[in-house]
Design a protein around this motif. Sequence first.
Motif: not given
Length: 474
Positions: A179, A197, A201-203, A233
């Motif tokens: 994250r 992203q 990743s989780s942005v 996102v």
Amino acid sequence: MTTAEHEYDVIVLGAGSTGENVADIAVRGGLSAVLVESELVGGECSYWACMPSKALLRGSEALAQARAVAGAAAAVTGEQDVAATLDRRDGFTSHWDDAGQAEWVEGAGIGLVRGHGRLAGEKRVVVAQADGSELTLTARHAVAVCTGSRAAVPGVEGLADVQPWTPREATSAKEAPRRLLVVGGGYVGCEMATAWQQLGSSVTLLQHGDRLLPHLEPAAGEAVEASLRALGVDVQLGTGVRSARREGDEVVLTCDSGDEVRGDEVLVATGRAANTDEIGLDAVGLEPGGYLDVDESLQVPGLPWLYGVGDVNGRAQLTHMGKYQARQAGAAIVARARGEQVDLSDWSPFVATADRRATPSVVFTDPQVAAVGLTAAQAADAGLPHRVIEYPIGSVAGASVFADGYTGTAIAVVDTEREVLLGVTFVGAGVAELLHSATIAVVAEVPISRLWHAVPSYPTISEIWLRLLETYRG
């Protein structure tokens, strides 16, 4: 501690792309020059900014372009190899080894001194070297300060204590955080939100203002916002950060609303600060810590031997503009060393005016945003008579060939009295390569009547120029 002394025509503090170009122009002009560098030769762009960031983005962009073409899309049967993308990124930074850059410096006939340099009086620089010794350098003609800028971490309670990422960490990370929190919706924030992203990743992107890319045309920020949301996102506009803390491995940001957001890392992308704190400006009567005030030849007023070039003067913090300023400053230094008069009028080869008139820039998001000159709002603020022309790029034949369902926008701001372009913005896939044509038109103030005879090839996206001119003519 031992001290040695050396003399050169030109001393350049900072061996980034700006400093390298100042020194190169000086040497090509027959002067001797030395670079002083405490980090990696090649500077921010080579190792932590332009090159690694674009390498992080390019794989996802290439996949998106393939998936946007029927037939080619069928060949895309897997996902991006994140490890290979990071390896490719590392190749562009030479694995953060500057041996190749140092070899270029030597081959160009430029001296290199490694260590921290500081001004010690008129035309004098003292370099603190790694072995504890000091080297005193004396310039016969000029000292150019090309120390650049660094990420500015705002004074939010607790933010510095959570060890936030700056753009350096964002472009050099060895793996995607699960994250990622991004504070700031400008160029860096939008690009890094896009990159990470797509790399897993989780942005969450937090922007204090009410739109992304606030210095560009509103349509640009709206398109990038829509794209980021489509990627997954979490874009939160109108969201300021009140405080930050760590709870175990988590970063916790408290927003102005009182809401909390949590992540594994936080990237602060809220602006830059000049690297002038510890370079001895006080020794020559200047205030440390701020941007250097310079004239159009990049010379510091009142100190005719001192120049401030690139990010350090705060005028246009882009690599290509730093190189441009370096070419102009280098030419002025050489001319003055020869006893020649330096003309400071508009189109002189010794002055930097492009960053006042028409700074080109590209945001490498999906869609790309390429812009030069004034926005409509800036033209209005300047009191210039103008008309805004918009045209959907997807309606151009070349765009439909480039990608199925191509969407994008071209925006031109026209001075209605002089009938020249004040600014142009392109939003869409692959538009970065359209920008230089717009830059030439804006810088050269090519009349609309002449642009009409610059015929774009068919079928290319460049045909958007014809459609903009037709729309203007009505």
